[in-house]
Design a protein around this motif. Structure first.
Motif, PDB file in Angstrom:
ATOM      1  N   LEU A   6       0.836  -1.214   0.000  1.00 59.47           N
ATOM      2  CA  LEU A   6       0.000   0.000   0.000  1.00 59.47           C
ATOM      3  C   LEU A   6       0.864   1.254   0.000  1.00 59.47           C
ATOM      4  O   LEU A   6       0.541   2.236  -0.678  1.00 59.47           O
ATOM      5  N   ARG A   7       1.957   1.235   0.721  1.00 64.56           N
ATOM      6  CA  ARG A   7       2.854   2.398   0.727  1.00 64.56           C
ATOM      7  C   ARG A   7       3.459   2.637  -0.646  1.00 64.56           C
ATOM      8  O   ARG A   7       3.643   3.782  -1.069  1.00 64.56           O
ATOM      9  N   LEU A   8       3.766   1.555  -1.360  1.00 70.78           N
ATOM     10  CA  LEU A   8       4.329   1.688  -2.696  1.00 70.78           C
ATOM     11  C   LEU A   8       3.345   2.308  -3.681  1.00 70.78           C
ATOM     12  O   LEU A   8       3.747   2.871  -4.701  1.00 70.78           O
ATOM     13  N   MET A   9       2.055   2.221  -3.385  1.00 69.72           N
ATOM     14  CA  MET A   9       1.031   2.781  -4.277  1.00 69.72           C
ATOM     15  C   MET A   9       0.997   4.310  -4.234  1.00 69.72           C
ATOM     16  O   MET A   9       0.367   4.930  -5.073  1.00 69.72           O
ATOM     17  N   ARG A  10       1.661   4.902  -3.263  1.00 70.37           N
ATOM     18  CA  ARG A  10       1.687   6.362  -3.110  1.00 70.37           C
ATOM     19  C   ARG A  10       0.259   6.936  -3.079  1.00 70.37           C
ATOM     20  O   ARG A  10      -0.110   7.773  -3.900  1.00 70.37           O
ATOM     21  N   LEU A  11      -0.527   6.457  -2.134  1.00 67.84           N
ATOM     22  CA  LEU A  11      -1.925   6.882  -2.025  1.00 67.84           C
ATOM     23  C   LEU A  11      -2.049   8.405  -1.943  1.00 67.84           C
ATOM     24  O   LEU A  11      -3.011   8.983  -2.442  1.00 67.84           O
ATOM     25  N   TYR A  12      -1.073   9.055  -1.334  1.00 68.48           N
ATOM     26  CA  TYR A  12      -1.092  10.512  -1.182  1.00 68.48           C
ATOM     27  C   TYR A  12      -0.907  11.237  -2.519  1.00 68.48           C
ATOM     28  O   TYR A  12      -1.163  12.439  -2.608  1.00 68.48           O
ATOM     29  N   TYR A  13      -0.465  10.540  -3.552  1.00 66.75           N
ATOM     30  CA  TYR A  13      -0.414  11.101  -4.896  1.00 66.75           C
ATOM     31  C   TYR A  13      -1.536  10.560  -5.774  1.00 66.75           C
ATOM     32  O   TYR A  13      -2.168  11.295  -6.534  1.00 66.75           O
ATOM     33  N   ALA A  14      -1.755   9.251  -5.714  1.00 65.33           N
ATOM     34  CA  ALA A  14      -2.707   8.607  -6.620  1.00 65.33           C
ATOM     35  C   ALA A  14      -4.144   9.066  -6.375  1.00 65.33           C
ATOM     36  O   ALA A  14      -4.882   9.309  -7.338  1.00 65.33           O
ATOM     37  N   LEU A  15      -4.560   9.180  -5.126  1.00 72.84           N
ATOM     38  CA  LEU A  15      -5.938   9.619  -4.845  1.00 72.84           C
ATOM     39  C   LEU A  15      -6.198  11.053  -5.309  1.00 72.84           C
ATOM     40  O   LEU A  15      -7.206  11.303  -5.978  1.00 72.84           O
ATOM     41  N   PRO A  16      -5.319  12.009  -4.987  1.00 74.56           N
ATOM     42  CA  PRO A  16      -5.564  13.368  -5.496  1.00 74.56           C
ATOM     43  C   PRO A  16      -5.528  13.469  -7.021  1.00 74.56           C
ATOM     44  O   PRO A  16      -6.286  14.250  -7.602  1.00 74.56           O
ATOM     45  N   MET A  17      -4.662  12.678  -7.667  1.00 76.05           N
ATOM     46  CA  MET A  17      -4.628  12.715  -9.137  1.00 76.05           C
ATOM     47  C   MET A  17      -5.951  12.208  -9.714  1.00 76.05           C
ATOM     48  O   MET A  17      -6.517  12.826 -10.619  1.00 76.05           O
ATOM     49  N   ALA A  18      -6.429  11.090  -9.217  1.00 78.65           N
ATOM     50  CA  ALA A  18      -7.716  10.567  -9.681  1.00 78.65           C
ATOM     51  C   ALA A  18      -8.839  11.532  -9.305  1.00 78.65           C
ATOM     52  O   ALA A  18      -9.775  11.741 -10.073  1.00 78.65           O
ATOM     53  N   GLY A  19      -8.728  12.154  -8.136  1.00 78.28           N
ATOM     54  CA  GLY A  19      -9.710  13.155  -7.731  1.00 78.28           C
ATOM     55  C   GLY A  19      -9.694  14.368  -8.642  1.00 78.28           C
ATOM     56  O   GLY A  19     -10.737  14.974  -8.909  1.00 78.28           O
ATOM     57  N   GLY A  20      -8.519  14.726  -9.141  1.00 80.25           N
ATOM     58  CA  GLY A  20      -8.423  15.833 -10.094  1.00 80.25           C
ATOM     59  C   GLY A  20      -9.203  15.543 -11.358  1.00 80.25           C
ATOM     60  O   GLY A  20      -9.862  16.421 -11.920  1.00 80.25           O
ATOM     61  N   TRP A  21      -9.141  14.290 -11.809  1.00 81.64           N
ATOM     62  CA  TRP A  21      -9.928  13.883 -12.973  1.00 81.64           C
ATOM     63  C   TRP A  21     -11.418  14.075 -12.692  1.00 81.64           C
ATOM     64  O   TRP A  21     -12.150  14.583 -13.540  1.00 81.64           O
ATOM     65  N   LEU A  22     -11.834  13.714 -11.501  1.00 78.96           N
ATOM     66  CA  LEU A  22     -13.240  13.855 -11.128  1.00 78.96           C
ATOM     67  C   LEU A  22     -13.660  15.325 -11.140  1.00 78.96           C
ATOM     68  O   LEU A  22     -14.746  15.666 -11.639  1.00 78.96           O
ATOM     69  N   VAL A  23     -12.811  16.199 -10.655  1.00 75.48           N
ATOM     70  CA  VAL A  23     -13.103  17.638 -10.671  1.00 75.48           C
ATOM     71  C   VAL A  23     -13.222  18.136 -12.112  1.00 75.48           C
ATOM     72  O   VAL A  23     -14.119  18.919 -12.437  1.00 75.48           O
ATOM     73  N   ILE A  24     -12.340  17.681 -12.982  1.00 71.78           N
ATOM     74  CA  ILE A  24     -12.395  18.090 -14.388  1.00 71.78           C
ATOM     75  C   ILE A  24     -13.691  17.609 -15.031  1.00 71.78           C
ATOM     76  O   ILE A  24     -14.336  18.350 -15.789  1.00 71.78           O
ATOM     77  N   VAL A  25     -14.101  16.384 -14.740  1.00 73.18           N
ATOM     78  CA  VAL A  25     -15.370  15.858 -15.272  1.00 73.18           C
ATOM     79  C   VAL A  25     -16.532  16.727 -14.797  1.00 73.18           C
ATOM     80  O   VAL A  25     -17.402  17.105 -15.593  1.00 73.18           O
ATOM     81  N   LEU A  26     -16.550  17.069 -13.514  1.00 69.89           N
ATOM     82  CA  LEU A  26     -17.637  17.888 -12.982  1.00 69.89           C
ATOM     83  C   LEU A  26     -17.624  19.284 -13.600  1.00 69.89           C
ATOM     84  O   LEU A  26     -18.679  19.870 -13.857  1.00 69.89           O
ATOM     85  N   TYR A  27     -16.455  19.832 -13.844  1.00 65.04           N
ATOM     86  CA  TYR A  27     -16.367  21.129 -14.504  1.00 65.04           C
ATOM     87  C   TYR A  27     -16.918  21.038 -15.931  1.00 65.04           C
ATOM     88  O   TYR A  27     -17.673  21.897 -16.370  1.00 65.04           O
ATOM     89  N   ARG A  28     -16.500  20.003 -16.661  1.00 64.59           N
ATOM     90  CA  ARG A  28     -16.972  19.819 -18.046  1.00 64.59           C
ATOM     91  C   ARG A  28     -18.484  19.726 -18.131  1.00 64.59           C
ATOM     92  O   ARG A  28     -19.085  20.175 -19.092  1.00 64.59           O
ATOM     93  N   THR A  29     -19.082  19.097 -17.137  1.00 64.49           N
ATOM     94  CA  THR A  29     -20.528  18.892 -17.167  1.00 64.49           C
ATOM     95  C   THR A  29     -21.280  20.013 -16.478  1.00 64.49           C
ATOM     96  O   THR A  29     -22.494  19.917 -16.306  1.00 64.49           O
ATOM     97  N   GLY A  30     -20.571  21.048 -16.079  1.00 58.88           N
ATOM     98  CA  GLY A  30     -21.228  22.161 -15.404  1.00 58.88           C
ATOM     99  C   GLY A  30     -21.691  21.796 -13.997  1.00 58.88           C
ATOM    100  O   GLY A  30     -22.593  22.422 -13.456  1.00 58.88           O
ATOM    101  N   GLY A  31     -21.101  20.790 -13.412  1.00 56.49           N
ATOM    102  CA  GLY A  31     -21.453  20.376 -12.064  1.00 56.49           C
ATOM    103  C   GLY A  31     -22.708  19.527 -11.978  1.00 56.49           C
ATOM    104  O   GLY A  31     -23.147  19.186 -10.894  1.00 56.49           O
ATOM    105  N   HIS A  32     -23.268  19.181 -13.112  1.00 63.16           N
ATOM    106  CA  HIS A  32     -24.481  18.360 -13.120  1.00 63.16           C
ATOM    107  C   HIS A  32     -24.104  16.892 -13.049  1.00 63.16           C
ATOM    108  O   HIS A  32     -23.661  16.309 -14.036  1.00 63.16           O
ATOM    109  N   ILE A  33     -24.300  16.320 -11.889  1.00 59.80           N
ATOM    110  CA  ILE A  33     -23.944  14.924 -11.695  1.00 59.80           C
ATOM    111  C   ILE A  33     -24.982  14.007 -12.328  1.00 59.80           C
ATOM    112  O   ILE A  33     -24.657  12.951 -12.844  1.00 59.80           O
TER     113      ILE A  33
END
Length: 158
Positions: A6-33
């Protein structure tokens, strides 16, 4: 050993990066989930697995350098075996690709391209010189085309 993997997965980097994708998706859709496909969680998990797998695989290829510069890291200190780490990376990559399959064909193709880019980086990063920075920039900004492949843009100036 699970803690080490689990430490090798760098959760402190991987989760925010994947979360950034989620923010971009929400921005693209105007926040409409609501209009988003129900597979948004699968796509998020897919991206998280692929990013984590790349961090794990990178440690496999960095063992000679880490043995000199960071001998206390998981692999140089032999807290985990190279074989276990390589297998863990493969499992994460395969899980990421499987989850992407259920997230739509355009997203699946994007994840395949990202996976290829990350594996290329892990294998050759020490020999790319100036091009290493360009590849890192391309991989970091790949979240935008992945978001575009996943969700259609909301009407408007976005």
């Amino acid at each position: 050993m699970l803690t080490a993997l689990l430490r090798l997965m760098r959760l402190y980097y991987a989760l925010p990066m994947a979360g950034g994708w989620l923010v971009i998706v929400l921005y693209r859709t105007g926040g409409h989930i609501h209009p988003l496909p129900s597979c948004m969680f699968l796509a998020f998990a897919s991206l998280f697995c692929v990013i984590s797998a790349a961090y794990v695989l990178n440690d496999v290829f960095d063992v000679p350098v880490d043995a000199i510069n960071c001998p206390r890291r998981m692999l140089p200190s032999r807290k985990v075996t190279r074989r276990a780490v390589t297998l863990w990376s493969a499992v994460l990559f395969l899980l990421g690709l499987l989850l992407a399959w259920f997230s739509g064909l355009p997203f699946f193709i994007g994840i395949i391209l990202l996976t290829l880019g990350l594996v290329f980086y892990d294998i050759f990063s020490k020999r790319l010189g100036f091009f290493k920075d360009l590849l890192v920039a391309a991989l970091m900004t790949s979240l935008y085309p992945l978001a575009a492949a996943f969700a259609e843009a909301a009407p408007g100036p976005r």
